[in-house]
Write a protein that holds these residues in place. Structure first.
Motif, PDB file in Angstrom:
ATOM      1  N   CYS A  39       0.831  -1.215   0.000  1.00  0.00           N
ATOM      2  CA  CYS A  39       0.000   0.000   0.000  1.00  0.00           C
ATOM      3  C   CYS A  39       0.864   1.262   0.000  1.00  0.00           C
ATOM      4  N   LEU A  40       1.897   1.258   0.801  1.00  0.00           N
ATOM      5  CA  LEU A  40       2.771   2.427   0.903  1.00  0.00           C
ATOM      6  C   LEU A  40       3.517   2.682  -0.405  1.00  0.00           C
ATOM      7  N   ARG A  41       4.008   1.619  -1.038  1.00  0.00           N
ATOM      8  CA  ARG A  41       4.681   1.789  -2.337  1.00  0.00           C
ATOM      9  C   ARG A  41       3.725   2.336  -3.388  1.00  0.00           C
ATOM     10  N   MET A  42       2.493   1.884  -3.355  1.00  0.00           N
ATOM     11  CA  MET A  42       1.530   2.299  -4.373  1.00  0.00           C
ATOM     12  C   MET A  42       1.036   3.731  -4.150  1.00  0.00           C
ATOM     13  N   THR A  43       0.837   4.124  -2.887  1.00  0.00           N
ATOM     14  CA  THR A  43       0.242   5.432  -2.608  1.00  0.00           C
ATOM     15  C   THR A  43       1.252   6.507  -2.233  1.00  0.00           C
ATOM     16  N   ASN A  44       2.387   6.090  -1.687  1.00  0.00           N
ATOM     17  CA  ASN A  44       3.413   7.015  -1.203  1.00  0.00           C
ATOM     18  C   ASN A  44       2.868   7.933  -0.108  1.00  0.00           C
ATOM     19  N   LEU A 122      23.666  -0.650  -4.596  1.00  0.00           N
ATOM     20  CA  LEU A 122      22.530   0.120  -4.110  1.00  0.00           C
ATOM     21  C   LEU A 122      22.046  -0.405  -2.769  1.00  0.00           C
ATOM     22  N   THR A 123      21.612   0.497  -1.945  1.00  0.00           N
ATOM     23  CA  THR A 123      21.015   0.076  -0.686  1.00  0.00           C
ATOM     24  C   THR A 123      19.500   0.153  -0.825  1.00  0.00           C
ATOM     25  N   VAL A 124      18.814  -0.673  -0.075  1.00  0.00           N
ATOM     26  CA  VAL A 124      17.361  -0.698  -0.125  1.00  0.00           C
ATOM     27  C   VAL A 124      16.779   0.651   0.276  1.00  0.00           C
ATOM     28  N   GLU A 125      17.353   1.264   1.299  1.00  0.00           N
ATOM     29  CA  GLU A 125      16.858   2.551   1.772  1.00  0.00           C
ATOM     30  C   GLU A 125      16.950   3.623   0.688  1.00  0.00           C
ATOM     31  N   LYS A 126      18.065   3.673  -0.017  1.00  0.00           N
ATOM     32  CA  LYS A 126      18.230   4.660  -1.081  1.00  0.00           C
ATOM     33  C   LYS A 126      17.232   4.421  -2.212  1.00  0.00           C
ATOM     34  N   ILE A 127      17.008   3.178  -2.537  1.00  0.00           N
ATOM     35  CA  ILE A 127      16.059   2.859  -3.603  1.00  0.00           C
ATOM     36  C   ILE A 127      14.652   3.295  -3.196  1.00  0.00           C
ATOM     37  N   HIS A 128      14.263   2.989  -1.964  1.00  0.00           N
ATOM     38  CA  HIS A 128      12.931   3.396  -1.501  1.00  0.00           C
ATOM     39  C   HIS A 128      12.779   4.917  -1.541  1.00  0.00           C
ATOM     40  N   LYS A 129      13.799   5.635  -1.113  1.00  0.00           N
ATOM     41  CA  LYS A 129      13.739   7.099  -1.139  1.00  0.00           C
ATOM     42  C   LYS A 129      13.629   7.611  -2.574  1.00  0.00           C
ATOM     43  N   ALA A 130      14.340   6.980  -3.477  1.00  0.00           N
ATOM     44  CA  ALA A 130      14.285   7.390  -4.880  1.00  0.00           C
ATOM     45  C   ALA A 130      12.905   7.105  -5.479  1.00  0.00           C
ATOM     46  N   ALA A 173      11.173   5.314 -15.379  1.00  0.00           N
ATOM     47  CA  ALA A 173      11.191   5.312 -13.913  1.00  0.00           C
ATOM     48  C   ALA A 173      12.447   4.623 -13.400  1.00  0.00           C
ATOM     49  N   ARG A 174      12.799   3.511 -14.019  1.00  0.00           N
ATOM     50  CA  ARG A 174      13.994   2.772 -13.614  1.00  0.00           C
ATOM     51  C   ARG A 174      15.257   3.619 -13.786  1.00  0.00           C
ATOM     52  N   ILE A 175      15.326   4.306 -14.898  1.00  0.00           N
ATOM     53  CA  ILE A 175      16.481   5.172 -15.157  1.00  0.00           C
ATOM     54  C   ILE A 175      16.530   6.308 -14.139  1.00  0.00           C
ATOM     55  N   ARG A 176      15.361   6.889 -13.859  1.00  0.00           N
ATOM     56  CA  ARG A 176      15.320   8.002 -12.905  1.00  0.00           C
ATOM     57  C   ARG A 176      15.708   7.546 -11.503  1.00  0.00           C
ATOM     58  N   VAL A 177      15.253   6.351 -11.103  1.00  0.00           N
ATOM     59  CA  VAL A 177      15.628   5.815  -9.787  1.00  0.00           C
ATOM     60  C   VAL A 177      17.143   5.634  -9.728  1.00  0.00           C
ATOM     61  N   ALA A 178      17.735   5.096 -10.772  1.00  0.00           N
ATOM     62  CA  ALA A 178      19.187   4.900 -10.799  1.00  0.00           C
ATOM     63  C   ALA A 178      19.921   6.233 -10.672  1.00  0.00           C
ATOM     64  N   GLU A 179      19.402   7.264 -11.377  1.00  0.00           N
ATOM     65  CA  GLU A 179      20.026   8.594 -11.300  1.00  0.00           C
ATOM     66  C   GLU A 179      19.911   9.165  -9.890  1.00  0.00           C
ATOM     67  N   LEU A 180      18.730   9.058  -9.301  1.00  0.00           N
ATOM     68  CA  LEU A 180      18.514   9.607  -7.966  1.00  0.00           C
ATOM     69  C   LEU A 180      19.413   8.903  -6.936  1.00  0.00           C
ATOM     70  N   VAL A 181      19.525   7.604  -7.041  1.00  0.00           N
ATOM     71  CA  VAL A 181      20.353   6.852  -6.096  1.00  0.00           C
ATOM     72  C   VAL A 181      21.819   7.244  -6.274  1.00  0.00           C
ATOM     73  N   LYS A 182      22.241   7.379  -7.504  1.00  0.00           N
ATOM     74  CA  LYS A 182      23.627   7.750  -7.790  1.00  0.00           C
ATOM     75  C   LYS A 182      23.975   9.109  -7.186  1.00  0.00           C
ATOM     76  N   ASN A 183      23.003  10.025  -7.190  1.00  0.00           N
ATOM     77  CA  ASN A 183      23.244  11.380  -6.697  1.00  0.00           C
ATOM     78  C   ASN A 183      23.019  11.529  -5.189  1.00  0.00           C
ATOM     79  N   MET A 184      22.558  10.476  -4.538  1.00  0.00           N
ATOM     80  CA  MET A 184      22.348  10.549  -3.086  1.00  0.00           C
ATOM     81  C   MET A 184      23.683  10.453  -2.368  1.00  0.00           C
ATOM     82  N   LYS A 185      23.757  11.169  -1.274  1.00  0.00           N
ATOM     83  CA  LYS A 185      25.005  11.154  -0.518  1.00  0.00           C
ATOM     84  C   LYS A 185      24.870  10.266   0.681  1.00  0.00           C
TER      85      LYS A 185
END
Length: 185
Positions: A39-44, A122-130, A173-185
């Motif tokens: 539910c959380l993944r679908m609704t955010n 990648l860490t799970v936390e970073k992916i979820h945030k992205a 979406a997959r590409i954007r998630v990869a970009e966001l994770v890459k840019n996370m500190k």
């Protein structure tokens, strides 16, 4: 002829059918965390996710007589939960295919190196945030395909879009998630 799946929760399900609250509570405790995350993944949105979770379990217990042991209870329940999420998103009248929202990344899809995916740690936390940062349409398609196991034909049918729109939204979406994770500190 359909074959019956042996469900480890068969006894709890049968007791729940008879209105046994302890059995229903046990099923809820066993599945609620995983269903909440869907539910959380679908609704955010935590509040909406909690509401949908309760509605889904209420609906599942009221329709438990339709469960035929042709799949696992968890798979059946997951379908109920995903359908409730999709219905809620449709009620909000959100355009689930916000391809225009992904336009800034359209040029990046051409230069995207698929081998880069396997090289990233990648860490799970970073992916979820992205994933949380994606536009709603992209997040829903990504969640249905990647996390819930739907194929693009099923997603297209569920969301009333073309199969190619589902595939395009997923790739962007997959590409954007990869970009966001890459840019996370």
């Amino acid at each position: 002829m359909t074959s019956e799946v042996i469900d480890i929760n068969r006894e709890l399900i049968l007791l729940s059918l008879q209105g046994d609250r302890a059995a229903q509570s046990s099923l809820y405790n066993q599945y609620s965390k995983a269903m909440y995350h869907i539910c959380l993944r679908m609704t955010n949105n935590k509040e909406e996710a909690e509401d949908i979770l309760i509605e889904s379990f209420t609906d599942a217990f009221s329709r438990l007589h339709t469960f035929r042991f042709e799949s696992s209870f968890g798979a059946w329940l997951k379908r109920v939960v995903v359908n409730h999420c999709i219905n809620m998103l449709k009620k909000r009248k959100i355009d689930l295919m916000l391809v225009d929202d992904m336009e800034p990344w359209e040029k990046k899809t051409e230069s995207y190196d698929a081998d880069h995916d396997s090289e990233m740690q990648l860490t799970v936390e970073k992916i979820h945030k992205a994933v949380e940062q994606l536009p709603e349409g992209a997040r829903v398609v990504l969640s249905l395909y990647l996390f819930e196991g739907y194929d693009h034909a099923e997603i297209a049918s569920i969301l009333n879009v073309s199969e190619s729109a589902s595939k395009t939204q997923y790739m962007r979406a997959r590409i954007r998630v990869a970009e966001l994770v890459k840019n996370m500190k």
